[in-house]
Design a protein around this motif. Structure first.
Motif, mmCIF file in Angstrom:
data_model
loop_
_atom_site.group_PDB
_atom_site.id
_atom_site.type_symbol
_atom_site.label_atom_id
_atom_site.label_comp_id
_atom_site.label_asym_id
_atom_site.label_seq_id
_atom_site.Cartn_x
_atom_site.Cartn_y
_atom_site.Cartn_z
ATOM 1 N N VAL A 1 0.871 -1.175 0.000
ATOM 2 C CA VAL A 1 0.000 0.000 0.000
ATOM 3 C C VAL A 1 0.905 1.221 0.000
ATOM 4 C CG1 VAL A 1 -1.744 1.340 1.236
ATOM 5 C CG2 VAL A 1 -1.884 -1.158 1.235
ATOM 6 N N TRP A 2 0.654 2.102 -0.960
ATOM 7 C CA TRP A 2 1.413 3.347 -1.062
ATOM 8 C C TRP A 2 0.555 4.500 -0.548
ATOM 9 C CZ3 TRP A 2 3.460 3.052 -6.812
ATOM 10 C CH2 TRP A 2 4.330 1.961 -6.931
ATOM 11 N N PHE A 3 1.098 5.246 0.384
ATOM 12 C CA PHE A 3 0.448 6.443 0.905
ATOM 13 C C PHE A 3 0.929 7.625 0.067
ATOM 14 C CE2 PHE A 3 -0.011 3.431 4.204
ATOM 15 C CZ PHE A 3 -1.003 3.857 5.067
ATOM 16 N N ILE A 4 -0.016 8.404 -0.445
ATOM 17 C CA ILE A 4 0.326 9.504 -1.349
ATOM 18 C C ILE A 4 -0.237 10.812 -0.796
ATOM 19 C CG2 ILE A 4 0.119 10.396 -3.697
ATOM 20 C CD1 ILE A 4 -0.164 7.507 -4.649
ATOM 21 N N PRO A 5 0.598 11.573 -0.066
ATOM 22 C CA PRO A 5 0.126 12.875 0.425
ATOM 23 C C PRO A 5 -0.142 13.821 -0.750
ATOM 24 C CG PRO A 5 2.141 12.189 1.552
ATOM 25 C CD PRO A 5 1.950 11.262 0.394
ATOM 26 N N SER A 6 -1.251 14.532 -0.669
ATOM 27 C CA SER A 6 -1.620 15.448 -1.752
ATOM 28 C C SER A 6 -1.025 16.831 -1.524
ATOM 29 C CB SER A 6 -3.143 15.539 -1.877
ATOM 30 O OG SER A 6 -3.697 16.020 -0.681
ATOM 31 N N GLN A 7 -0.782 17.511 -2.628
ATOM 32 C CA GLN A 7 -0.285 18.886 -2.576
ATOM 33 C C GLN A 7 -1.431 19.823 -2.176
ATOM 34 O OE1 GLN A 7 2.060 21.159 -2.037
ATOM 35 N NE2 GLN A 7 3.282 20.494 -3.771
ATOM 36 N N ILE A 8 -2.399 19.934 -3.045
ATOM 37 C CA ILE A 8 -3.591 20.756 -2.797
ATOM 38 C C ILE A 8 -4.797 19.914 -3.196
ATOM 39 C CG2 ILE A 8 -4.845 22.871 -3.363
ATOM 40 C CD1 ILE A 8 -2.126 24.064 -4.223
ATOM 41 N N PRO A 9 -5.547 19.408 -2.213
ATOM 42 C CA PRO A 9 -6.709 18.587 -2.579
ATOM 43 C C PRO A 9 -7.785 19.455 -3.225
ATOM 44 C CG PRO A 9 -6.638 18.954 -0.208
ATOM 45 C CD PRO A 9 -5.393 19.567 -0.785
ATOM 46 N N PRO A 10 -8.352 19.008 -4.344
ATOM 47 C CA PRO A 10 -9.340 19.831 -5.039
ATOM 48 C C PRO A 10 -10.661 19.957 -4.296
ATOM 49 C CG PRO A 10 -8.985 17.754 -6.194
ATOM 50 C CD PRO A 10 -8.013 17.795 -5.072
ATOM 51 N N HIS A 11 -10.927 19.082 -3.334
ATOM 52 C CA HIS A 11 -12.210 19.074 -2.636
ATOM 53 C C HIS A 11 -12.124 19.578 -1.193
ATOM 54 C CE1 HIS A 11 -10.149 15.339 -1.727
ATOM 55 N NE2 HIS A 11 -10.842 15.285 -0.615
ATOM 56 N N LYS A 12 -10.935 20.050 -0.765
ATOM 57 C CA LYS A 12 -10.749 20.511 0.611
ATOM 58 C C LYS A 12 -9.975 21.817 0.614
ATOM 59 C CE LYS A 12 -10.321 16.075 3.055
ATOM 60 N NZ LYS A 12 -9.402 15.276 3.862
ATOM 61 N N ASN A 13 -9.932 22.420 1.798
ATOM 62 C CA ASN A 13 -9.073 23.581 1.987
ATOM 63 C C ASN A 13 -7.617 23.124 1.993
ATOM 64 O OD1 ASN A 13 -11.300 25.289 2.285
ATOM 65 N ND2 ASN A 13 -11.409 24.907 4.483
ATOM 66 N N ALA A 14 -6.726 24.072 1.826
ATOM 67 C CA ALA A 14 -5.304 23.750 1.850
ATOM 68 C C ALA A 14 -4.928 23.153 3.203
ATOM 69 C CB ALA A 14 -4.484 25.007 1.572
ATOM 70 N N ALA A 15 -3.859 22.384 3.225
ATOM 71 C CA ALA A 15 -3.395 21.755 4.453
ATOM 72 C C ALA A 15 -2.942 22.802 5.468
ATOM 73 C CB ALA A 15 -2.253 20.805 4.134
ATOM 74 N N SER A 16 -2.984 22.424 6.734
ATOM 75 C CA SER A 16 -2.601 23.320 7.824
ATOM 76 C C SER A 16 -1.090 23.443 7.974
ATOM 77 C CB SER A 16 -3.180 22.823 9.150
ATOM 78 O OG SER A 16 -4.571 22.735 9.092
ATOM 79 N N VAL A 17 -0.376 22.377 7.628
ATOM 80 C CA VAL A 17 1.084 22.404 7.729
ATOM 81 C C VAL A 17 1.701 22.119 6.366
ATOM 82 C CG1 VAL A 17 1.066 21.735 10.181
ATOM 83 C CG2 VAL A 17 1.344 19.998 8.445
ATOM 84 N N SER A 18 2.971 22.389 6.250
ATOM 85 C CA SER A 18 3.667 22.265 4.965
ATOM 86 C C SER A 18 3.705 20.826 4.471
ATOM 87 C CB SER A 18 5.098 22.797 5.109
ATOM 88 O OG SER A 18 5.840 21.951 5.972
ATOM 89 N N ALA A 19 3.901 20.704 3.172
ATOM 90 C CA ALA A 19 3.969 19.396 2.523
ATOM 91 C C ALA A 19 5.105 18.559 3.091
ATOM 92 C CB ALA A 19 4.128 19.566 1.018
ATOM 93 N N ASP A 20 6.268 19.171 3.340
ATOM 94 C CA ASP A 20 7.405 18.389 3.836
ATOM 95 C C ASP A 20 7.142 17.835 5.231
ATOM 96 O OD1 ASP A 20 7.624 21.126 4.677
ATOM 97 O OD2 ASP A 20 9.712 20.789 5.246
ATOM 98 N N LYS A 21 6.449 18.591 6.073
ATOM 99 C CA LYS A 21 6.125 18.089 7.415
ATOM 100 C C LYS A 21 5.072 16.976 7.343
ATOM 101 C CE LYS A 21 7.429 21.871 10.500
ATOM 102 N NZ LYS A 21 8.608 22.145 9.776
ATOM 103 N N ARG A 22 4.086 17.126 6.458
ATOM 104 C CA ARG A 22 3.086 16.063 6.299
ATOM 105 C C ARG A 22 3.735 14.792 5.766
ATOM 106 N NH1 ARG A 22 -0.534 17.124 2.549
ATOM 107 N NH2 ARG A 22 0.474 18.974 1.723
#
Length: 187
Positions: free
Chosen positions: A34-55
């Motif tokens: 199973v590959w976990f794929i963190p998204s950059q900017i999800p099209p259906h949600k608000n932007a993430a609270s923390v940076s991509a590198d921390k996520r």
């Protein structure tokens, strides 16, 4: 042919619900990984609270210790919204001999009609839907259903609990909890 499950999301933060779903689908479908794929900017949600590198770091910590869980930062290398169709096209080009199973919660099953290029996606991958409280798994699209332990945890609830200084100890992997405290995230 290798069978790979894909679990995308903002993982802001990754919690035990994500891991339970991934583990249940892995075992139920006899996946190789199973590959976990963190998204950059999800099209259906608000932007993430923390940076991509921390996520990305949190997902790596959350998945360590399982030899069949991997983290792929493929969407974080692109700018703009993270559309699944773009990710799948790129993955199929890089790995033509893999069958991909895209794991989604019941909330996303209901949202499938709004997905970018859904008619193309349903021919490119197998969607796998897992239960989530308050949502039905009814869709006109070919979604393989998997029973998973229903744990009503959301990343937004975890963030809210951290902000209001309520405990999250049993909602997050210990390594993620420690990382959040060390970096003072979501306070």
């Amino acid at each position: 042919m290798k069978k790979i499950g894909l679990l995308g999301g903002t993982f802001d933060p990754p919690h035990i619900g994500h891991l339970i779903i991934a583990d249940d689908v892995y075992h139920e479908l006899g996946l190789d990984e199973v590959w976990f794929i963190p998204s950059q900017i999800p099209p259906h949600k608000n932007a993430a609270s923390v940076s991509a590198d921390k996520r990305l770091e949190m997902v790596e910590k959350a998945t360590s210790g399982r030899d069949y869980f991997f983290v792929k930062g493929i969407e974080l290398q692109r700018t703009g919204p993270s559309y699944t169709i773009d990710t799948i096209k790129q993955l199929k080009e890089l790995y033509p001999d893999i069958d991909f199973y895209f794991i989604i919660g019941a909330d996303m099953v209901e949202y499938l009609p709004q997905w970018q290029a859904i008619d193309e996606l349903i021919h490119a991958i197998q969607f796998v839907g897992v239960k989530r409280p308050g949502f039905d798994l009814v869709t006109p699209y070919p979604v393989r259903l998997v029973d998973s332990l229903v744990v009503d945890i959301s990343s937004s609830d975890v963030r809210s609990r951290i902000k209001t200084r309520r405990p999250v100890r049993y909602l997050l992997p210990e390594s993620v909890d420690r990382y959040i405290r060390e970096h003072k995230l979501y306070e």
